[in-house]
Scaffold this motif. Structure first.
Motif, PDB file in Angstrom:
ATOM      1  N   ARG A 192      47.539  20.398  40.875  1.00 54.06           N
ATOM      2  CA  ARG A 192      46.459  19.472  41.184  1.00 54.06           C
ATOM      3  C   ARG A 192      45.695  19.737  42.459  1.00 54.06           C
ATOM      4  O   ARG A 192      44.645  19.571  42.532  1.00 54.06           O
ATOM      5  CB  ARG A 192      47.212  18.000  40.789  1.00 54.06           C
ATOM      6  CG  ARG A 192      47.630  17.692  39.534  1.00 54.06           C
ATOM      7  CD  ARG A 192      48.525  16.530  39.562  1.00 54.06           C
ATOM      8  NE  ARG A 192      49.751  16.909  40.206  1.00 54.06           N
ATOM      9  CZ  ARG A 192      50.902  15.924  40.365  1.00 54.06           C
ATOM     10  NH1 ARG A 192      50.677  14.542  39.886  1.00 54.06           N
ATOM     11  NH2 ARG A 192      51.854  16.290  41.129  1.00 54.06           N
TER      12      ARG A 192
ATOM     13  N   ASP B 192      51.135  10.182  49.865  1.00 60.79           N
ATOM     14  CA  ASP B 192      51.732  11.343  49.081  1.00 60.79           C
ATOM     15  C   ASP B 192      51.260  11.277  47.755  1.00 60.79           C
ATOM     16  O   ASP B 192      51.559  10.432  47.058  1.00 60.79           O
ATOM     17  CB  ASP B 192      53.135  11.422  49.181  1.00 60.79           C
ATOM     18  CG  ASP B 192      53.544  12.587  48.487  1.00 60.79           C
ATOM     19  OD1 ASP B 192      53.076  13.392  47.975  1.00 60.79           O
ATOM     20  OD2 ASP B 192      54.989  13.026  48.681  1.00 60.79           O
TER      21      ASP B 192
ATOM     22  N   ASP C 172      51.037  22.747  44.394  1.00 59.59           N
ATOM     23  CA  ASP C 172      50.838  21.866  43.220  1.00 59.59           C
ATOM     24  C   ASP C 172      49.512  22.259  42.628  1.00 59.59           C
ATOM     25  O   ASP C 172      48.523  22.410  43.189  1.00 59.59           O
ATOM     26  CB  ASP C 172      51.077  20.469  43.596  1.00 59.59           C
ATOM     27  CG  ASP C 172      51.189  19.592  42.210  1.00 59.59           C
ATOM     28  OD1 ASP C 172      49.815  19.328  41.654  1.00 59.59           O
ATOM     29  OD2 ASP C 172      51.810  18.923  42.138  1.00 59.59           O
TER      30      ASP C 172
ATOM     31  N   THR D 277      55.590  16.916  53.502  1.00 59.82           N
ATOM     32  CA  THR D 277      57.065  16.671  52.919  1.00 59.82           C
ATOM     33  C   THR D 277      57.542  18.123  52.332  1.00 59.82           C
ATOM     34  O   THR D 277      58.539  18.916  52.807  1.00 59.82           O
ATOM     35  CB  THR D 277      57.254  15.799  51.933  1.00 59.82           C
ATOM     36  OG1 THR D 277      56.887  14.520  52.471  1.00 59.82           O
ATOM     37  CG2 THR D 277      58.766  15.475  51.590  1.00 59.82           C
TER      38      THR D 277
ATOM     39  N   TYR E 237      51.897  13.336  45.163  1.00 59.15           N
ATOM     40  CA  TYR E 237      52.690  14.056  44.104  1.00 59.15           C
ATOM     41  C   TYR E 237      53.131  13.182  42.836  1.00 59.15           C
ATOM     42  O   TYR E 237      52.972  13.923  41.726  1.00 59.15           O
ATOM     43  CB  TYR E 237      53.918  14.605  44.933  1.00 59.15           C
ATOM     44  CG  TYR E 237      54.653  15.313  43.997  1.00 59.15           C
ATOM     45  CD1 TYR E 237      54.501  16.638  43.850  1.00 59.15           C
ATOM     46  CD2 TYR E 237      56.066  14.883  43.507  1.00 59.15           C
ATOM     47  CE1 TYR E 237      55.192  17.470  43.028  1.00 59.15           C
ATOM     48  CE2 TYR E 237      56.750  15.692  42.759  1.00 59.15           C
ATOM     49  CZ  TYR E 237      56.482  17.015  42.515  1.00 59.15           C
ATOM     50  OH  TYR E 237      57.151  17.873  41.639  1.00 59.15           O
ATOM     51  N   TYR E 238      53.447  12.028  42.961  1.00 58.43           N
ATOM     52  CA  TYR E 238      53.974  11.114  41.861  1.00 58.43           C
ATOM     53  C   TYR E 238      52.999  10.623  41.257  1.00 58.43           C
ATOM     54  O   TYR E 238      53.155   9.649  40.292  1.00 58.43           O
ATOM     55  CB  TYR E 238      55.071  10.234  42.298  1.00 58.43           C
ATOM     56  CG  TYR E 238      56.043  10.919  42.934  1.00 58.43           C
ATOM     57  CD1 TYR E 238      57.148  11.705  41.890  1.00 58.43           C
ATOM     58  CD2 TYR E 238      56.418  11.083  44.170  1.00 58.43           C
ATOM     59  CE1 TYR E 238      58.328  12.376  42.398  1.00 58.43           C
ATOM     60  CE2 TYR E 238      57.685  11.624  44.588  1.00 58.43           C
ATOM     61  CZ  TYR E 238      58.240  12.408  43.805  1.00 58.43           C
ATOM     62  OH  TYR E 238      59.478  13.130  44.249  1.00 58.43           O
ATOM     63  N   GLY E 239      51.326  10.668  41.390  1.00 57.14           N
ATOM     64  CA  GLY E 239      50.609  10.136  40.764  1.00 57.14           C
ATOM     65  C   GLY E 239      49.562  11.103  39.807  1.00 57.14           C
ATOM     66  O   GLY E 239      49.984  12.176  39.726  1.00 57.14           O
TER      67      GLY E 239
ATOM     68  N   CYS F   8      51.177  19.948  48.523  1.00 57.58           N
ATOM     69  CA  CYS F   8      50.306  19.128  48.228  1.00 57.58           C
ATOM     70  C   CYS F   8      49.319  18.849  49.485  1.00 57.58           C
ATOM     71  O   CYS F   8      48.267  19.350  49.522  1.00 57.58           O
ATOM     72  CB  CYS F   8      50.544  17.511  47.641  1.00 57.58           C
ATOM     73  SG  CYS F   8      51.703  17.556  46.137  1.00 57.58           S
TER      74      CYS F   8
ATOM     75  N   TRP G  96      62.598  21.944  49.734  1.00 55.53           N
ATOM     76  CA  TRP G  96      62.717  22.004  48.406  1.00 55.53           C
ATOM     77  C   TRP G  96      61.797  22.841  47.497  1.00 55.53           C
ATOM     78  O   TRP G  96      61.937  23.509  46.271  1.00 55.53           O
ATOM     79  CB  TRP G  96      62.455  20.454  47.794  1.00 55.53           C
ATOM     80  CG  TRP G  96      62.991  19.484  48.710  1.00 55.53           C
ATOM     81  CD1 TRP G  96      64.382  19.177  48.411  1.00 55.53           C
ATOM     82  CD2 TRP G  96      62.520  18.838  49.726  1.00 55.53           C
ATOM     83  NE1 TRP G  96      64.600  18.446  49.452  1.00 55.53           N
ATOM     84  CE2 TRP G  96      63.625  17.908  50.214  1.00 55.53           C
ATOM     85  CE3 TRP G  96      61.221  18.781  50.538  1.00 55.53           C
ATOM     86  CZ2 TRP G  96      63.620  17.101  51.155  1.00 55.53           C
ATOM     87  CZ3 TRP G  96      61.319  17.998  51.446  1.00 55.53           C
ATOM     88  CH2 TRP G  96      62.411  17.002  51.957  1.00 55.53           C
ATOM     89  N   HIS G  97      60.529  23.210  47.971  1.00 52.23           N
ATOM     90  CA  HIS G  97      59.722  24.058  47.356  1.00 52.23           C
ATOM     91  C   HIS G  97      59.535  25.387  47.669  1.00 52.23           C
ATOM     92  O   HIS G  97      58.276  26.250  47.279  1.00 52.23           O
ATOM     93  CB  HIS G  97      58.483  23.363  47.089  1.00 52.23           C
ATOM     94  CG  HIS G  97      58.471  22.116  46.439  1.00 52.23           C
ATOM     95  ND1 HIS G  97      58.625  21.938  45.173  1.00 52.23           N
ATOM     96  CD2 HIS G  97      58.498  20.676  46.778  1.00 52.23           C
ATOM     97  CE1 HIS G  97      58.630  20.611  44.730  1.00 52.23           C
ATOM     98  NE2 HIS G  97      58.601  19.792  45.561  1.00 52.23           N
TER      99      HIS G  97
END
Length: 163
Positions: free
Chosen positions: A55, A127, A53, A10, A129-131, A14, A46-47
């Motif tokens: 992480r 994905d 990231d 996306t 990203y949100y975890g 990540c 977006w990035h």
């Protein structure tokens, strides 16, 4: 002639940079470094210009992989110079096939986990990203598992070109 592979997720911070780093290491280990070029991109911008990231960087470095990455967005014009476009999930697969200028280009797009015979029916790399960091570790496991099959397929193409 160089065989070119691009991994796409996306935002390109990540999953795809992780896949790029792992697969690049596999290519070098196999002695194909001069014959196979590996990179990555995102379906969105977006990035763009950002690094991976933290992480992703942490999980990769902990596992012994090098990463030097700047996010960028995939462009339809790239299809003409790429041999294989590896999508990290089915949403990316559909988006990339819609971007493909020709049917031949659309056929270059494959799901990463389709190269892992143990993957089963769910071929998406989720994905992370949100975890938490555990999602990034799971992502790395999936990427590593699929990399052997992908390397075998790429090696077959590279050796076929040399014949």
């Amino acid at each position: 002639m160089t065989y070119r592979v691009c991994f796409v997720c996306t935002g390109n911070i990540c999953r795809s940079p992780m896949a790029e780093s792992v697969f690049h290491a596999r290519v070098v280990e196999a002695g194909l470094g001069g014959l196979v070029e590996v990179d990555s991109a995102g379906t969105g911008g977006w990035h763009e210009g950002e690094g991976a990231d933290p992480r992703t960087v942490s999980v990769l470095e902990e596992a012994g992989y090098a990463i030097d990455h700047t996010a960028r967005q995939f462009r339809p014009s790239w299809f003409s110079r790429l041999d294989l476009v590896i999508a990290l999930d089915s949403g990316h697969l559909k988006a990339l096939r819609r971007l493909a200028p020709t049917e031949e280009d659309a056929a270059k797009v494959r799901l990463l986990r389709s190269y892992d015979p143990a993957a089963g029916a769910d071929l998406d790399v989720p994905d992370p990203y949100y975890g938490g960091v555990d999602g990034f570790e799971e992502c790395l496991e999936m990427v590593e598992a699929a990399s052997a099959g992908l390397l075998a397929a790429v090696r077959e193409h590279v050796e076929g070109r040399a014949a």
